[in-house]
Design a protein around this motif. Structure first.
Motif, PDB file in Angstrom:
ATOM      1  N   ARG A 152       0.843  -1.192   0.000  1.00  0.00           N
ATOM      2  CA  ARG A 152       0.000   0.000   0.000  1.00  0.00           C
ATOM      3  C   ARG A 152       0.878   1.243   0.000  1.00  0.00           C
ATOM      4  NH1 ARG A 152      -4.734   0.680   4.140  1.00  0.00           N
ATOM      5  NH2 ARG A 152      -3.272  -0.164   5.663  1.00  0.00           N
ATOM      6  N   THR A 153       0.493   2.227  -0.785  1.00  0.00           N
ATOM      7  CA  THR A 153       1.224   3.487  -0.795  1.00  0.00           C
ATOM      8  C   THR A 153       0.941   4.265   0.482  1.00  0.00           C
ATOM      9  OG1 THR A 153      -0.588   4.666  -1.873  1.00  0.00           O
ATOM     10  CG2 THR A 153       1.062   3.633  -3.310  1.00  0.00           C
ATOM     11  N   MET A 154       1.794   5.223   0.769  1.00  0.00           N
ATOM     12  CA  MET A 154       1.599   6.083   1.934  1.00  0.00           C
ATOM     13  C   MET A 154       0.223   6.750   1.902  1.00  0.00           C
ATOM     14  SD  MET A 154       5.327   7.938   2.006  1.00  0.00           S
ATOM     15  CE  MET A 154       4.825   9.112   3.278  1.00  0.00           C
ATOM     16  N   LYS A 155      -0.146   7.201   0.722  1.00  0.00           N
ATOM     17  CA  LYS A 155      -1.427   7.902   0.571  1.00  0.00           C
ATOM     18  C   LYS A 155      -2.595   6.990   0.921  1.00  0.00           C
ATOM     19  CE  LYS A 155      -3.997  10.546  -2.915  1.00  0.00           C
ATOM     20  NZ  LYS A 155      -3.996  10.982  -4.333  1.00  0.00           N
ATOM     21  N   ASN A 156      -2.543   5.755   0.451  1.00  0.00           N
ATOM     22  CA  ASN A 156      -3.638   4.825   0.724  1.00  0.00           C
ATOM     23  C   ASN A 156      -3.655   4.349   2.168  1.00  0.00           C
ATOM     24  OD1 ASN A 156      -4.552   5.055  -1.876  1.00  0.00           O
ATOM     25  ND2 ASN A 156      -3.793   3.061  -2.562  1.00  0.00           N
ATOM     26  N   VAL A 157      -2.495   4.291   2.803  1.00  0.00           N
ATOM     27  CA  VAL A 157      -2.442   3.916   4.219  1.00  0.00           C
ATOM     28  C   VAL A 157      -3.198   4.942   5.057  1.00  0.00           C
ATOM     29  CG1 VAL A 157      -0.937   3.702   6.234  1.00  0.00           C
ATOM     30  CG2 VAL A 157      -0.326   2.559   4.092  1.00  0.00           C
ATOM     31  N   LEU A 158      -2.895   6.228   4.827  1.00  0.00           N
ATOM     32  CA  LEU A 158      -3.542   7.273   5.620  1.00  0.00           C
ATOM     33  C   LEU A 158      -5.020   7.402   5.279  1.00  0.00           C
ATOM     34  CD1 LEU A 158      -2.361   9.053   7.843  1.00  0.00           C
ATOM     35  CD2 LEU A 158      -2.292  10.936   6.216  1.00  0.00           C
ATOM     36  N   ALA A 159      -5.359   7.138   4.006  1.00  0.00           N
ATOM     37  CA  ALA A 159      -6.767   7.214   3.591  1.00  0.00           C
ATOM     38  C   ALA A 159      -7.542   5.965   3.977  1.00  0.00           C
ATOM     39  CB  ALA A 159      -6.848   7.429   2.087  1.00  0.00           C
ATOM     40  N   ASP A 160      -6.849   4.979   4.521  1.00  0.00           N
ATOM     41  CA  ASP A 160      -7.455   3.715   4.941  1.00  0.00           C
ATOM     42  C   ASP A 160      -8.109   3.000   3.761  1.00  0.00           C
ATOM     43  OD1 ASP A 160      -7.973   1.737   6.782  1.00  0.00           O
ATOM     44  OD2 ASP A 160      -9.907   2.591   7.388  1.00  0.00           O
TER      45      ASP A 160
END
Length: 460
Positions: free
Chosen positions: A375-383
């Motif tokens: 998972r990219t950083m962006k998708n991690v934070l966006a759950d």
């Protein structure tokens, strides 16, 4: 003085035809170009350019939702299809005008009408009824959508129609599993339509690497698209509330819009190629040699009409090679191997070189696979569960990189640079010696580890 009206006449003002016509005019040749639609061809008018704008529009919906995890508090957000549709068409008109201007400013004469062969040197302009003659003729008419002959097919749309719909339907059924079907399924789902994609095979994107095919199938599901496999449409029936699509497995689906994305064929119908002695293949493609010359020595063809590598940049390169061969005294055959390409699913795909089955067929066991899934950083934070998939294929003692396959945000941008590496024949060691740019998605391509032992992909 020439015995002909034109030194070169180009049929079709798409990317390949415009490039060839402009370059010939710059060399002082008398050039004519006929285009029955808008200059710019499929890519600019009803293909990759307006499609990518629709993908951007669909992506904004997801981005707005994700933004809440990044601290943005959004209220009263809604989508207006006519605004997106009209903005895209305004840009299409602007770009089409540029294509026309490029030709005319360089001295080419543009005919806004259909041209058909009378003989090997003569063309009829269908609207005016005039005939023109040319020493050399270049066929650059591209491709056209193909649909199956089933009952009620007149109720379906094709990709040409998708950009100018009066209104966005609540329910969409997309028939097909190729890149156009997958891209538009992602678009409609992203714009809020209840989207069903039906394919006659068991996996989307036939011809792509099997693991990419699995990944894009999962991505469609993540986007809320219902996928139905191993079924072909048999009939479309209009009802008071929309349409009913029947399938050969006995199932039926109700919908407001039926989108046929069942393939494309070379656009040669009615061109009068027999009159000119130009041979075509069974699927209608113009047969050419490696220099794009047809069976008639003064007639050439480039782009999708030849059904070689059906990509806009390839048509442009073929057009340039034609000019070098015919007018610059430098016989040039464009190299169609290791051409990078992208599919604008959501997230998009970037590929270059061989698939794993192709590599194993050619090199046997002398193939090593490197891959990663994260998972990219962006998708991690966006759950968000969506992961990036990267796969690198090598062969030989030097582990020459012969294939790269990526699904994930920005993969089309990444694959452009990686295409240079594969074309240059770089090795895995040279990738490893390249320092990563952190934190990025692309850095993973220079830190890849071998795939798990004994893991293989199944081809279907």
């Amino acid at each position: 003085m020439s015995d002909y009206d034109f030194d070169l006449f180009v049929i079709g003002a798409g990317s390949g035809g415009v490039r060839a016509g402009r370059l010939a005019a710059q060399l002082g040749k008398k050039v004519g170009v006929a285009e029955e639609s808008l200059p710019g061809g499929t890519c600019v008018v009803r293909g990759c350019v307006p499609k990518k704008y629709l993908v951007y529009g669909a992506d904004f919906g997801g981005a707005i939702k994700d933004a809440q995890k990044f601290g943005w508090n959004l209220k009263d957000v809604n989508f207006d299809w006519p605004t997106l549709r009209d903005s895209v068409q305004t840009e299409v008109s602007r770009l089409s005008g540029i294509y026309s201007t490029l030709l005319e400013k360089n001295g080419a004469k543009v005919f806004r009408e259909r041209a058909e062969f009378v003989d090997a040197h003569t063309l009829k302009l269908c609207d005016s009824g005039k005939t023109v003659t040319a020493e050399k003729i270049l066929i650059a008419t591209g491709g056209r959508p193909w649909v199956p002959e089933i009952t009620g097919i007149e109720h379906a749309i094709v990709s040409d129609d998708a950009f100018t719909l009066d209104e966005l339907p609540e329910r969409v059924v997309i028939i097909g599993g190729g890149y156009i079907a997958c891209e538009f399924a992602g678009i409609y789902a992203g714009l809020g339509c209840k989207t069903t994609q039906v394919y006659r095979g068991g996996r989307l994107l036939r011809g792509f690497d099997p693991e990419i095919r699995d990944e894009v199938g999962a991505a469609q599901e993540h986007n809320g698209i219902t996928t139905k496999f191993n079924a072909s449409p048999t009939a479309i029936k209009k009802t008071g509330g929309g349409y009913i699509v029947s399938f050969d497995d006995g199932s039926k689906i109700g919908t407001d819009l039926v989108f046929m994305a069942t393939g494309r064929k070379p656009n040669t119908n009615g061109l009068g190629l027999d009159n000119a002695g130009v041979k075509i293949a069974e699927n209608g493609a113009v047969k050419v040699d490696k220099y794009s010359k047809t069976s008639q020595s003064n007639i050439y063809a480039v782009g999708d009409v030849t059904d070689r590598v059906n990509l806009t940049p390839v048509a442009i390169r073929e057009g340039v090679a034609f000019i070098d061969t015919v007018y610059n005294g430098k016989k040039t055959a464009y190299d169609h191997t290791n051409v990078a390409s992208a599919v604008f699913t959501r997230p998009p795909i970037g590929v270059v070189g061989m698939t794993e089955p192709e590599a194993r067929e050619k090199h046997g066991d002398d193939v090593t696979i490197y891959s990663t899934h994260f998972r990219t950083m962006k998708n991690v934070l966006a759950d968000k569960p969506q992961k990036v998939f990267m796969k690198l294929i090598t062969t030989g003692k030097k582990e020459t990189v012969i294939g790269i396959h990526i699904l994930g945000d920005d993969s089309p941008e990444i694959i452009q640079a990686l295409g240079i590496c594969v074309k240059a024949g770089l090795s895995k060691e040279e990738f490893d010696l390249t320092c990563a740019v952190h934190p990025t998605t692309a850095e993973e391509i220079v830190t890849l580890k071998p795939r798990e032992p004994n893991k293989t992909t199944v081809v279907t």
